[in-house]
Design a protein around this motif. Structure first.
Motif, PDB file in Angstrom:
ATOM      1  N   ILE A   1       0.853  -1.140   0.062  1.00  0.00           N
ATOM      2  CA  ILE A   1       0.110   0.086  -0.028  1.00  0.00           C
ATOM      3  C   ILE A   1       0.919   1.087  -0.068  1.00  0.00           C
ATOM      4  O   ILE A   1       1.631   1.602   1.135  1.00  0.00           O
ATOM      5  CB  ILE A   1      -0.792   0.035   1.203  1.00  0.00           C
ATOM      6  N   SER A   2       0.866   1.685  -1.039  1.00  0.00           N
ATOM      7  CA  SER A   2       1.893   3.061  -1.237  1.00  0.00           C
ATOM      8  C   SER A   2       1.151   4.411  -1.653  1.00  0.00           C
ATOM      9  O   SER A   2       1.615   5.394  -1.419  1.00  0.00           O
ATOM     10  CB  SER A   2       3.024   2.716  -2.239  1.00  0.00           C
ATOM     11  N   HIS A   3      -0.099   4.095  -2.353  1.00  0.00           N
ATOM     12  CA  HIS A   3      -0.941   5.092  -2.810  1.00  0.00           C
ATOM     13  C   HIS A   3      -2.235   5.021  -2.226  1.00  0.00           C
ATOM     14  O   HIS A   3      -2.828   4.091  -1.875  1.00  0.00           O
ATOM     15  CB  HIS A   3      -0.908   5.119  -4.312  1.00  0.00           C
ATOM     16  N   LEU A   4      -3.014   6.263  -2.224  1.00  0.00           N
ATOM     17  CA  LEU A   4      -4.106   6.408  -1.559  1.00  0.00           C
ATOM     18  C   LEU A   4      -5.294   5.496  -2.075  1.00  0.00           C
ATOM     19  O   LEU A   4      -5.951   4.989  -1.319  1.00  0.00           O
ATOM     20  CB  LEU A   4      -4.749   7.793  -1.962  1.00  0.00           C
ATOM     21  N   HIS A   5      -5.237   5.465  -3.591  1.00  0.00           N
ATOM     22  CA  HIS A   5      -6.525   4.655  -4.072  1.00  0.00           C
ATOM     23  C   HIS A   5      -6.155   2.982  -3.845  1.00  0.00           C
ATOM     24  O   HIS A   5      -7.217   2.314  -3.804  1.00  0.00           O
ATOM     25  CB  HIS A   5      -6.146   4.686  -5.584  1.00  0.00           C
ATOM     26  N   GLN A   6      -5.190   2.713  -2.847  1.00  0.00           N
ATOM     27  CA  GLN A   6      -4.894   1.236  -2.770  1.00  0.00           C
ATOM     28  C   GLN A   6      -5.498   0.955  -1.390  1.00  0.00           C
ATOM     29  O   GLN A   6      -5.713  -0.254  -0.778  1.00  0.00           O
ATOM     30  CB  GLN A   6      -3.438   1.090  -2.454  1.00  0.00           C
ATOM     31  N   LEU A   7      -6.040   2.083  -0.715  1.00  0.00           N
ATOM     32  CA  LEU A   7      -6.865   1.942   0.595  1.00  0.00           C
ATOM     33  C   LEU A   7      -8.244   1.698   0.187  1.00  0.00           C
ATOM     34  O   LEU A   7      -9.076   1.471   1.302  1.00  0.00           O
ATOM     35  CB  LEU A   7      -6.944   3.062   1.490  1.00  0.00           C
ATOM     36  N   TYR A   8      -8.823   1.527  -0.789  1.00  0.00           N
ATOM     37  CA  TYR A   8     -10.207   1.372  -1.276  1.00  0.00           C
ATOM     38  C   TYR A   8     -10.282  -0.111  -2.194  1.00  0.00           C
ATOM     39  O   TYR A   8      -9.353  -0.381  -2.757  1.00  0.00           O
ATOM     40  CB  TYR A   8     -10.493   2.287  -2.049  1.00  0.00           C
ATOM     41  N   THR A   9     -11.190  -0.574  -1.845  1.00  0.00           N
ATOM     42  CA  THR A   9     -11.973  -1.714  -2.918  1.00  0.00           C
ATOM     43  C   THR A   9     -12.123  -0.779  -4.154  1.00  0.00           C
ATOM     44  O   THR A   9     -12.441   0.395  -4.310  1.00  0.00           O
ATOM     45  CB  THR A   9     -12.917  -2.364  -2.495  1.00  0.00           C
ATOM     46  N   ARG A  10     -12.004  -1.578  -5.420  1.00  0.00           N
ATOM     47  CA  ARG A  10     -12.169  -0.828  -6.814  1.00  0.00           C
ATOM     48  C   ARG A  10     -13.521  -0.120  -6.760  1.00  0.00           C
ATOM     49  O   ARG A  10     -13.782   0.941  -7.391  1.00  0.00           O
ATOM     50  CB  ARG A  10     -12.057  -1.665  -7.726  1.00  0.00           C
ATOM     51  N   ARG A  11     -14.538  -0.909  -6.400  1.00  0.00           N
ATOM     52  CA  ARG A  11     -15.946  -0.586  -6.466  1.00  0.00           C
ATOM     53  C   ARG A  11     -16.267   0.780  -5.721  1.00  0.00           C
ATOM     54  O   ARG A  11     -16.836   1.648  -6.146  1.00  0.00           O
ATOM     55  CB  ARG A  11     -16.882  -1.462  -5.962  1.00  0.00           C
ATOM     56  N   ASN A  12     -15.788   0.604  -4.380  1.00  0.00           N
ATOM     57  CA  ASN A  12     -16.225   1.939  -3.438  1.00  0.00           C
ATOM     58  C   ASN A  12     -15.111   3.164  -3.896  1.00  0.00           C
ATOM     59  O   ASN A  12     -15.529   4.228  -4.006  1.00  0.00           O
ATOM     60  CB  ASN A  12     -15.574   1.733  -1.983  1.00  0.00           C
TER      61      ASN A  12
END
Length: 355
Positions: free
Chosen positions: A33-44
């Motif tokens: 986990i290095s970037h913000l978008h990786q803290l979300y499921t793709r759908r959410n």
């Protein structure tokens, strides 16, 4: 369905921002986990970004209110930091929010329905706005470092402050999840914390606190007062605070304990934590301040005897007694002589005997 989600183009509102990892990073559960978008499921991520982008279609007068609504749910409920937990009082597993004060990614994360959650959150926010709408008075919000407040000298009657508690919470690091969506992140230069990643020692922390208290003293009227709520299990942090407000020209006028119905996550889970935050009323420094210091264990024994006679049983808890001990020394303009953990060790030996 999962295949459609995987191939669905993400909205342009998604911020592809690198996470400025610091004191909260853990190599285990933050692996990859290095970037913000990786803290979300793709759908959410797609759903939240779509709603975020749609805000600009609304009248300018309500755009900030809509962003506030979305961000009030985002960090706590929209990411993979939400969890499934077992609770004694419930017959089945429970879905809950992210743990406050940390960026813990559970081994049992859960994807919440953002539409349902935001509808529930909206009811609370609408009710709050309804209560405030039409009330008399004026509110101004200044977003500046507390080391340099844009207010004239001697114009403020009262200040309430709840400053950072040493190394307990790296606020700027936590705030990044919401700030990345806003496109503007906290400048950490004046963040008054003890931080390994920022290279800030207890002395750096004291210096920043002193600058903040000096500004408070400057903008207060001569008759003004300031209430300070603080929490720490470390004597050196209390003493950094004591030096900071003293050097700024404040004295403790009276001291108490703030009763909270729910302690913070770290207060509940951390060994040696203090529960029931000491609360200090500060005023301009008076003359004839110094008082002779008593033995810390003499004071502790006297506080224990007073607590044993109190009608409220919580007064006899080691956490509450440590808060009272801190108050005793600070209200006499003295340094706190002992950490919470050492006090709890003394309590374990002393309490069963009662002398």
């Amino acid at each position: 369905m999962l295949g459609a989600i995987a191939t669905h183009a993400l909205p342009t509102a998604v911020p592809y921002a690198a996470i400025p990892w610091g004191d909260l990073h853990r190599s285990g559960y933050h692996q990859g986990i290095s970037h913000l978008h990786q803290l979300y499921t793709r759908r959410n991520l797609a759903v939240f970004a779509d709603m975020w982008g749609r805000v600009e279609a609304f009248p300018r007068g309500v755009q900030e209110a809509l962003r506030f609504w979305l961000l009030s749910y985002n960090a706590s409920h929209a990411t993979i930091m939400t969890r499934v937990v077992a609770k004694q009082s419930m017959p089945d597993l429970a879905v809950t929010s992210a743990q406050p004060g940390v960026m813990y990614v559970s081994g049992l994360p859960v994807e919440k329905n953002l539409f349902l959650g935001l509808r529930r959150k909206l009811k609370t926010i609408v009710e709050a706005f309804r209560m405030l709408h039409g009330l008399p008075g004026n509110v101004k919000v200044f977003q500046r470092s507390s080391t340099s407040v844009s207010l004239p000298s001697g114009t403020v009657d009262y200040i309430f402050t709840d400053p950072p508690f040493g190394a307990n919470i790296p606020y700027a690091e936590l705030n990044f999840i919401n700030e990345a969506w806003l496109g503007k992140v906290t400048d950490k230069t004046d963040e008054a914390i003890v931080s390994t990643s920022q290279g800030k020692s207890i002395e750096d922390y004291r210096t920043l606190l002193t600058a903040s208290f000096t500004e408070m003293r400057r903008i207060l009227k001569p008759t003004g007062r300031a209430t300070l709520v603080f929490h720490s299990a470390a004597a050196e942090v209390w003493n950094a605070l004591q030096r900071a407000y003293s050097e700024a020209g404040f004295d403790v006028l009276t001291a108490g304990v703030l009763n909270k119905t729910q302690g913070s996550f770290k207060q509940v889970t951390t060994d040696g934590a203090v529960r029931g935050d000491p609360m200090l009323l500060l005023g301009p420094r008076a003359t004839g301040r110094s008082q002779p210091a008593a033995s810390v264990w003499q004071v502790a024994s006297e506080l224990y005897r007073e607590a044993a006679a109190a009608p409220d049983a919580v007064e006899l808890s080691p956490q509450r007694l440590y808060s009272r001990l801190v108050n005793h020394f600070l209200s006499r303009h003295q340094l706190v002589p002992v950490d919470a953990q050492d006090f709890y060790s003394w309590y374990g030996r002393y309490a069963p005997e009662g002398d």
